[in-house]
Design an enzyme around this catalytic site. Sequence first.
Site, PDB file in Angstrom:
ATOM      1  N   HIS A 129     -54.518  11.226 -51.563  1.00 19.28           N
ATOM      2  CA  HIS A 129     -54.684  12.646 -51.888  1.00 19.28           C
ATOM      3  C   HIS A 129     -55.255  13.443 -50.778  1.00 19.28           C
ATOM      4  O   HIS A 129     -56.010  14.433 -50.918  1.00 19.28           O
ATOM      5  CB  HIS A 129     -55.476  12.993 -53.132  1.00 19.28           C
ATOM      6  CG  HIS A 129     -54.630  12.939 -54.250  1.00 19.28           C
ATOM      7  ND1 HIS A 129     -54.090  13.375 -55.147  1.00 19.28           N
ATOM      8  CD2 HIS A 129     -54.650  11.433 -55.445  1.00 19.28           C
ATOM      9  CE1 HIS A 129     -53.506  13.181 -56.126  1.00 19.28           C
ATOM     10  NE2 HIS A 129     -53.836  11.836 -56.116  1.00 19.28           N
ATOM     11  N   ASP A 135     -52.956  13.857 -47.953  1.00 24.19           N
ATOM     12  CA  ASP A 135     -51.851  14.199 -46.837  1.00 24.19           C
ATOM     13  C   ASP A 135     -51.712  15.944 -47.033  1.00 24.19           C
ATOM     14  O   ASP A 135     -51.203  16.411 -46.040  1.00 24.19           O
ATOM     15  CB  ASP A 135     -50.585  13.383 -47.300  1.00 24.19           C
ATOM     16  CG  ASP A 135     -50.081  13.610 -48.544  1.00 24.19           C
ATOM     17  OD1 ASP A 135     -50.937  13.971 -49.611  1.00 24.19           O
ATOM     18  OD2 ASP A 135     -48.908  13.307 -49.056  1.00 24.19           O
ATOM     19  N   GLY A 180     -42.187   5.391 -61.530  1.00 25.42           N
ATOM     20  CA  GLY A 180     -43.527   6.042 -61.871  1.00 25.42           C
ATOM     21  C   GLY A 180     -44.641   5.032 -61.953  1.00 25.42           C
ATOM     22  O   GLY A 180     -45.475   5.058 -62.374  1.00 25.42           O
ATOM     23  N   SER A 207     -43.333   5.755 -55.206  1.00 28.41           N
ATOM     24  CA  SER A 207     -42.432   6.557 -54.671  1.00 28.41           C
ATOM     25  C   SER A 207     -41.103   6.476 -54.723  1.00 28.41           C
ATOM     26  O   SER A 207     -40.453   6.575 -53.884  1.00 28.41           O
ATOM     27  CB  SER A 207     -43.111   6.961 -53.428  1.00 28.41           C
ATOM     28  OG  SER A 207     -43.260   8.360 -53.146  1.00 28.41           O
ATOM     29  N   ASP A 216     -45.174  10.513 -48.709  1.00 30.37           N
ATOM     30  CA  ASP A 216     -44.145   9.759 -49.024  1.00 30.37           C
ATOM     31  C   ASP A 216     -42.841   9.695 -48.575  1.00 30.37           C
ATOM     32  O   ASP A 216     -42.111   8.834 -48.226  1.00 30.37           O
ATOM     33  CB  ASP A 216     -44.021   9.966 -50.771  1.00 30.37           C
ATOM     34  CG  ASP A 216     -45.211  10.001 -51.536  1.00 30.37           C
ATOM     35  OD1 ASP A 216     -46.098   9.573 -51.217  1.00 30.37           O
ATOM     36  OD2 ASP A 216     -45.283  10.696 -52.633  1.00 30.37           O
ATOM     37  N   TYR A 266     -51.871  16.335 -60.809  1.00 33.53           N
ATOM     38  CA  TYR A 266     -51.747  16.356 -59.227  1.00 33.53           C
ATOM     39  C   TYR A 266     -51.827  17.780 -58.856  1.00 33.53           C
ATOM     40  O   TYR A 266     -52.551  18.089 -57.867  1.00 33.53           O
ATOM     41  CB  TYR A 266     -50.242  15.936 -58.926  1.00 33.53           C
ATOM     42  CG  TYR A 266     -49.965  15.680 -57.544  1.00 33.53           C
ATOM     43  CD1 TYR A 266     -49.988  14.466 -57.084  1.00 33.53           C
ATOM     44  CD2 TYR A 266     -49.745  16.615 -56.616  1.00 33.53           C
ATOM     45  CE1 TYR A 266     -49.832  13.842 -55.778  1.00 33.53           C
ATOM     46  CE2 TYR A 266     -49.464  16.445 -55.296  1.00 33.53           C
ATOM     47  CZ  TYR A 266     -49.652  15.093 -54.773  1.00 33.53           C
ATOM     48  OH  TYR A 266     -49.554  14.772 -53.385  1.00 33.53           O
TER      49      TYR A 266
HETATM   50  P1  ADP Z   1     -42.724   7.550 -58.484  1.00 32.51           P
HETATM   51  O1  ADP Z   1     -41.913   8.317 -57.474  1.00 32.51           O
HETATM   52  O2  ADP Z   1     -44.128   7.177 -58.188  1.00 32.51           O
HETATM   53  O3  ADP Z   1     -41.971   6.403 -58.755  1.00 32.51           O
HETATM   54  P2  ADP Z   1     -42.010   9.906 -60.026  1.00 32.51           P
HETATM   55  O4  ADP Z   1     -42.150  10.162 -61.430  1.00 32.51           O
HETATM   56  O5  ADP Z   1     -42.559  10.846 -58.850  1.00 32.51           O
HETATM   57  O6  ADP Z   1     -42.722   8.660 -59.721  1.00 32.51           O
HETATM   58  O7  ADP Z   1     -40.461   9.708 -59.814  1.00 32.51           O
HETATM   59  C1  ADP Z   1     -39.727   8.751 -60.911  1.00 32.51           C
HETATM   60  C2  ADP Z   1     -38.542   9.521 -61.215  1.00 32.51           C
HETATM   61  O8  ADP Z   1     -37.597   9.406 -60.216  1.00 32.51           O
HETATM   62  C3  ADP Z   1     -37.942   8.966 -62.526  1.00 32.51           C
HETATM   63  O9  ADP Z   1     -38.392   9.448 -63.508  1.00 32.51           O
HETATM   64  C4  ADP Z   1     -36.543   9.497 -62.013  1.00 32.51           C
HETATM   65  O10 ADP Z   1     -36.048  10.719 -62.653  1.00 32.51           O
HETATM   66  C5  ADP Z   1     -36.399   9.140 -60.714  1.00 32.51           C
HETATM   67  N1  ADP Z   1     -35.712   7.808 -60.280  1.00 32.51           N
HETATM   68  C6  ADP Z   1     -36.385   7.155 -59.952  1.00 32.51           C
HETATM   69  N2  ADP Z   1     -35.559   5.789 -59.683  1.00 32.51           N
HETATM   70  C7  ADP Z   1     -34.362   6.090 -60.231  1.00 32.51           C
HETATM   71  C8  ADP Z   1     -33.133   5.585 -60.321  1.00 32.51           C
HETATM   72  N3  ADP Z   1     -32.688   4.442 -59.987  1.00 32.51           N
HETATM   73  N4  ADP Z   1     -32.115   6.170 -60.698  1.00 32.51           N
HETATM   74  C9  ADP Z   1     -32.340   7.723 -60.869  1.00 32.51           C
HETATM   75  N5  ADP Z   1     -33.371   8.311 -60.874  1.00 32.51           N
HETATM   76  C10 ADP Z   1     -34.400   7.622 -60.635  1.00 32.51           C
HETATM   77 MG    MG Z   2     -43.076  10.310 -57.019  1.00 31.41          MG
END
Ligand code: ADP
Ligand code: MG
Length: 392
Positions: free
Chosen positions: A43, A45, A130, A134, A180, A230
């Site tokens: 937190h 960057d 999630g 990232s 990220d 965030y």
């Molecule tokens: P993180 O970046 O920590 O994994 P985020 O909530 O920022 O979590 O991002 C997750 C989102 O990215 C998912 O809800 C989806 O919308 C998108 N995403 C991740 N992987 C895929 C995938 N394989 N196909 C489509 N969308 C994806």
């Molecule tokens: Mg993310």
Amino acid sequence: MLQINPDLSDLVTDAAAGLTGRLQTKATITAAAPGRVNLIGEHIDYCDGFVMPFAIDRYIVIAGCANGTTNARITSAISEEIATLDLTQPQEISEPKWANYLRGVIRGFQDRGHHIPGFDAYILSSIPGGAGLSSSAALECATATFLEGLLDTVLDTKEKALLCQKAEHDFAHVPCGIMDQFASAFGKPNRLVLIDCQTGEPELVPFENPDLTVLISNTMVHHELSDGGYAARRKHTEDGLAVLGKASWRDVSAADVQGNWEKLGDPVNRRSRHVVGEISRTISAAAALARNDFETLGPLMAASHDSLRDDFEVSCKELDIMVEIARKIGRNGGVIGTRMTGGGFGGSTVTLCESRKASEIAAALGAEYEKATRIKPQIFASRPSQGAHLVG
Ligand code: ADP
Ligand code: MG
């Protein structure tokens, strides 16, 4: 208990098959971009701080081809839907939500004057979404790299990372810093991406010691960074800087924060203490790692976690439980340092440990965490890997 990281080549093969199965076409362009884990510097960057992530050997792969139309047809292994994008128009936020990451990146190319020809694409990922690793930045960087292939052009890596960051800001409403996308874009095997977020310059720092292993423990508690936590933290840090009357957090000392404690008020004073402390811890950690000084590094990671839990308040019960279990295993059990990683409110922890004890540690983390929470975690080891690139 240790999960195996799928081979990138298997992902590429499966993505090509997915494209053919869903959209009845053959892949001619395949892009891969990794997720990341952050060893320390959380937190900050977006506070001109230093951060020390690396690209993990888990990827988002986009397989596709030009389709001779003015539309993009995009689908993913995680969704039955086919998102259809009219490429004659500047991209805007729309449904399905997951396609907004791609729309945002396409918009970045359009804003730079690129005309995007119609294409088909299929997305496949080995990054748990999630989980604080990232997947969103990986999706953005994979999209940008795919478009580079489609347009037969190459963006400067830094410009590409910044374009992807803007997509996250404008199309996912997460006001993230540069960590990220920089980690996903600049990552290299056996290198950490130490980023000076004031200058925006990444430095590739050797991380080659085979005796060291990084364990990533996904608590399986999902975060939702766009729900306001965030953005609220980011606002607190901006408020703190304004009260202190400084232009950059790099000009603020711990004494400045302490001396203005009442004026800053709660929680901005505690948020400020985190920022200043974390910047200094990250500088010390980079130096400690360079001289293999693990007795210094471990406590710095511990202090980072405690500060994120108590002052920045972005940890959660499950992250704290996972960290406590690793702390109990301790230095004698092979654990060098452990902390939450990423934006927080759920997600993963990172545990630096001795390679010869990594399996044993992973087994203990898995069993103890499940006993305490009744949730089965996902635990895997990761080494610094190649950043976003075209495959083949
Ligand atoms: P993180 O970046 O920590 O994994 P985020 O909530 O920022 O979590 O991002 C997750 C989102 O990215 C998912 O809800 C989806 O919308 C998108 N995403 C991740 N992987 C895929 C995938 N394989 N196909 C489509 N969308 C994806
Ligand atoms: Mg993310």
